[in-house]
Design a protein around this motif. Structure first.
Motif, PDB file in Angstrom:
ATOM      1  N   ALA A  41      60.445  21.138  25.455  1.00 13.84           N
ATOM      2  CA  ALA A  41      60.206  21.784  26.857  1.00 13.84           C
ATOM      3  C   ALA A  41      59.517  23.122  26.643  1.00 13.84           C
ATOM      4  CB  ALA A  41      61.314  21.621  27.868  1.00 13.84           C
ATOM      5  N   LEU A  42      58.564  23.175  27.636  1.00 14.95           N
ATOM      6  CA  LEU A  42      57.832  24.626  27.762  1.00 14.95           C
ATOM      7  C   LEU A  42      58.296  25.266  28.979  1.00 14.95           C
ATOM      8  CD1 LEU A  42      55.837  26.435  26.186  1.00 14.95           C
ATOM      9  CD2 LEU A  42      54.093  25.816  27.875  1.00 14.95           C
ATOM     10  N   LEU A  43      58.845  26.455  29.060  1.00 13.98           N
ATOM     11  CA  LEU A  43      59.195  26.968  30.499  1.00 13.98           C
ATOM     12  C   LEU A  43      58.217  28.138  30.620  1.00 13.98           C
ATOM     13  CD1 LEU A  43      61.711  25.664  29.328  1.00 13.98           C
ATOM     14  CD2 LEU A  43      62.999  27.305  30.400  1.00 13.98           C
ATOM     15  N   VAL A  44      57.821  28.349  31.964  1.00 14.66           N
ATOM     16  CA  VAL A  44      57.002  29.366  32.431  1.00 14.66           C
ATOM     17  C   VAL A  44      57.380  29.811  33.655  1.00 14.66           C
ATOM     18  CG1 VAL A  44      54.885  28.869  31.063  1.00 14.66           C
ATOM     19  CG2 VAL A  44      55.210  27.801  33.432  1.00 14.66           C
ATOM     20  N   ALA A  45      57.525  30.982  34.240  1.00 16.07           N
ATOM     21  CA  ALA A  45      58.028  31.822  35.264  1.00 16.07           C
ATOM     22  C   ALA A  45      56.731  32.366  36.184  1.00 16.07           C
ATOM     23  CB  ALA A  45      59.007  32.553  34.993  1.00 16.07           C
ATOM     24  N   ARG A  84      56.453  17.797  25.820  1.00 19.72           N
ATOM     25  CA  ARG A  84      56.565  16.657  26.543  1.00 19.72           C
ATOM     26  C   ARG A  84      56.958  16.913  27.930  1.00 19.72           C
ATOM     27  NH1 ARG A  84      61.333  14.332  27.789  1.00 19.72           N
ATOM     28  NH2 ARG A  84      63.348  14.995  26.369  1.00 19.72           N
ATOM     29  N   ARG A  85      57.563  18.215  27.994  1.00 20.39           N
ATOM     30  CA  ARG A  85      57.847  18.516  29.444  1.00 20.39           C
ATOM     31  C   ARG A  85      57.680  20.015  29.774  1.00 20.39           C
ATOM     32  NH1 ARG A  85      64.033  17.834  29.720  1.00 20.39           N
ATOM     33  NH2 ARG A  85      63.476  15.595  30.331  1.00 20.39           N
ATOM     34  N   LEU A  86      57.080  20.070  30.863  1.00 22.77           N
ATOM     35  CA  LEU A  86      56.933  21.516  31.603  1.00 22.77           C
ATOM     36  C   LEU A  86      57.775  21.856  32.529  1.00 22.77           C
ATOM     37  CD1 LEU A  86      54.978  23.616  33.453  1.00 22.77           C
ATOM     38  CD2 LEU A  86      55.014  24.103  31.008  1.00 22.77           C
ATOM     39  N   ILE A  87      58.124  23.188  32.476  1.00 24.22           N
ATOM     40  CA  ILE A  87      59.158  23.513  33.609  1.00 24.22           C
ATOM     41  C   ILE A  87      58.689  24.871  34.182  1.00 24.22           C
ATOM     42  CG2 ILE A  87      61.612  24.056  34.633  1.00 24.22           C
ATOM     43  CD1 ILE A  87      62.534  22.262  32.032  1.00 24.22           C
ATOM     44  N   ALA A  88      58.264  24.653  35.335  1.00 22.77           N
ATOM     45  CA  ALA A  88      57.757  26.039  36.058  1.00 22.77           C
ATOM     46  C   ALA A  88      58.883  26.692  36.936  1.00 22.77           C
ATOM     47  CB  ALA A  88      56.731  25.760  36.934  1.00 22.77           C
ATOM     48  N   MET A 113      47.285  18.098  33.955  1.00 23.99           N
ATOM     49  CA  MET A 113      48.398  18.477  33.073  1.00 23.99           C
ATOM     50  C   MET A 113      49.708  17.750  33.557  1.00 23.99           C
ATOM     51  SD  MET A 113      47.893  22.650  32.468  1.00 23.99           S
ATOM     52  CE  MET A 113      47.213  23.102  33.995  1.00 23.99           C
ATOM     53  N   THR A 114      49.989  17.706  34.761  1.00 26.19           N
ATOM     54  CA  THR A 114      51.226  16.992  35.499  1.00 26.19           C
ATOM     55  C   THR A 114      51.305  15.653  35.031  1.00 26.19           C
ATOM     56  OG1 THR A 114      50.027  16.484  37.619  1.00 26.19           O
ATOM     57  CG2 THR A 114      51.300  18.611  37.440  1.00 26.19           C
ATOM     58  N   GLU A 115      50.073  14.971  34.786  1.00 23.74           N
ATOM     59  CA  GLU A 115      49.803  13.413  34.562  1.00 23.74           C
ATOM     60  C   GLU A 115      50.284  13.352  33.184  1.00 23.74           C
ATOM     61  OE1 GLU A 115      45.983  12.216  35.563  1.00 23.74           O
ATOM     62  OE2 GLU A 115      46.443  11.698  37.602  1.00 23.74           O
ATOM     63  N   ALA A 116      49.803  14.416  32.214  1.00 27.00           N
ATOM     64  CA  ALA A 116      50.249  14.367  30.807  1.00 27.00           C
ATOM     65  C   ALA A 116      51.649  14.566  30.312  1.00 27.00           C
ATOM     66  CB  ALA A 116      49.369  15.151  30.039  1.00 27.00           C
ATOM     67  N   LEU A 117      52.474  15.370  31.324  1.00 28.66           N
ATOM     68  CA  LEU A 117      53.772  15.888  31.077  1.00 28.66           C
ATOM     69  C   LEU A 117      54.770  15.564  31.786  1.00 28.66           C
ATOM     70  CD1 LEU A 117      52.438  19.521  30.355  1.00 28.66           C
ATOM     71  CD2 LEU A 117      53.504  17.962  28.635  1.00 28.66           C
ATOM     72  N   ASP A 118      56.109  15.510  31.470  1.00 30.10           N
ATOM     73  CA  ASP A 118      57.242  15.315  32.393  1.00 30.10           C
ATOM     74  C   ASP A 118      57.230  16.833  33.080  1.00 30.10           C
ATOM     75  OD1 ASP A 118      59.573  14.966  34.127  1.00 30.10           O
ATOM     76  OD2 ASP A 118      60.861  15.311  32.468  1.00 30.10           O
ATOM     77  N   TRP A 119      56.585  17.031  34.240  1.00 28.38           N
ATOM     78  CA  TRP A 119      56.296  18.376  34.978  1.00 28.38           C
ATOM     79  C   TRP A 119      57.306  18.502  35.952  1.00 28.38           C
ATOM     80  CZ3 TRP A 119      51.811  21.540  34.052  1.00 28.38           C
ATOM     81  CH2 TRP A 119      51.693  22.529  34.974  1.00 28.38           C
ATOM     82  N   ILE A 120      57.963  19.698  36.193  1.00 28.72           N
ATOM     83  CA  ILE A 120      59.111  20.021  37.180  1.00 28.72           C
ATOM     84  C   ILE A 120      58.760  21.456  37.576  1.00 28.72           C
ATOM     85  CG2 ILE A 120      61.490  20.337  37.341  1.00 28.72           C
ATOM     86  CD1 ILE A 120      62.247  18.741  35.029  1.00 28.72           C
ATOM     87  N   ARG A 137      57.467  16.800  39.975  1.00 32.06           N
ATOM     88  CA  ARG A 137      58.596  16.749  40.960  1.00 32.06           C
ATOM     89  C   ARG A 137      59.309  18.071  41.247  1.00 32.06           C
ATOM     90  NH1 ARG A 137      61.141  15.118  36.132  1.00 32.06           N
ATOM     91  NH2 ARG A 137      63.034  16.165  35.785  1.00 32.06           N
ATOM     92  N   VAL A 138      59.836  18.151  42.256  1.00 31.00           N
ATOM     93  CA  VAL A 138      60.486  19.653  42.841  1.00 31.00           C
ATOM     94  C   VAL A 138      61.644  19.457  42.696  1.00 31.00           C
ATOM     95  CG1 VAL A 138      60.382  21.394  44.565  1.00 31.00           C
ATOM     96  CG2 VAL A 138      58.498  19.974  44.227  1.00 31.00           C
TER      97      VAL A 138
END
Length: 238
Positions: A41-45, A84-88, A113-120, A137-138
């Motif tokens: 997972a990659l996290l960005v703020a 495989r996952r991005l968490i904003a 990007m959201t289609e390629a990853l499990d994006w939260i 998803r939110v």
């Protein structure tokens, strides 16, 4: 692990630094992103997309390129870490109408990007929900393993909390020069990420609002042009 710096010199710096928060091994990146290998997972703020256009509406003219620059930086980090996952972690948009001002070409990049990853999308204090067709998803916050991921730190919650919101920055004195930069701040129990957005400002880690979250000695990793610089809290200056 990176080598601790003294207050009057730099040594042992790297473009990434290994951190441990509540037993979870994390990688702080020079971009301001945080990678969690165990979760891929990659996290960005605090992307604060369309901050430039928000300021322009109030007569403060900033170059209208912050969304493009922020997405460029994000795509670069994704290419390097291949999560495989991005968490904003919240405040992905600068205000409640920011998504409406994002150019169609930039919307397409986000959608890719959201289609390629499990994006939260973690909800922030600035955030509306993104348009439904942007993907992802939110969530108000999420718990993964030993970590709780949310936008703003809760003072009473310590062990394993990862958050953003404060846009931390720190200053040190090196060879009689004062150097300031965005930074990660952690004490092994909780971690606050720097703002990832191109136009995001910063709050000193010694400000009571931030310092009060850390009841003991902490460390910061300053974001340099090419490397991260690690300092203990007692080496920081106002």
């Amino acid at each position: 692990m990176t080598t601790m710096h003294s207050a009057n010199g730099l040594a042992g710096t790297q473009p990434t630094a290994k951190l441990c928060v509540n037993g979870a091994v994390l990688v702080a990146d020079i971009s301001g992103a945080l990678y969690w290998p165990a979760q891929e997972a990659l996290l960005v703020a605090d992307l604060h997309l369309e901050k430039g256009s928000a300021y322009a509406r109030w007569g403060q003219m900033l170059p209208p390129y912050d969304t493009c620059t922020t997405l460029n930086n994000l795509e670069s980090v994704l290419a390097r870490f291949r999560p495989r996952r991005l968490i904003a972690l919240g405040d992905s948009f600068h205000d409640r109408t920011a998504a409406e001002r994002v150019a169609p070409s930039e919307r397409a990049r986000i959608r890719s990007m959201t289609e390629a990853l499990d994006w939260i999308w973690i909800a922030g204090n600035h955030d509306p929900e993104p348009p439904a067709d942007w993907g992802g998803r939110v969530e108000p916050e999420i718990t993964l393993g030993a970590l709780v991921l949310r936008h703003e730190a809760i003072e009473s919650h310590v062990a394993g909390e990862i958050s953003g919101h404060y846009h931390p920055k720190a200053s040190v004195r090196v060879r009689n020069k004062r150097i300031s930069a965005r930074c990660f701040i952690d004490d092994g129990r909780r971690l606050v990420l720097p703002a990832f957005g191109a136009y995001a400002g910063g709050l000193s880690v010694l400000d009571p609002a931030l310092r009060g979250l850390f009841s003991r000695e902490f460390q910061v990793h300053l974001l340099g042009r090419e490397r991260l610089y690690r300092y203990p809290s007692h080496a920081l200056v106002l």
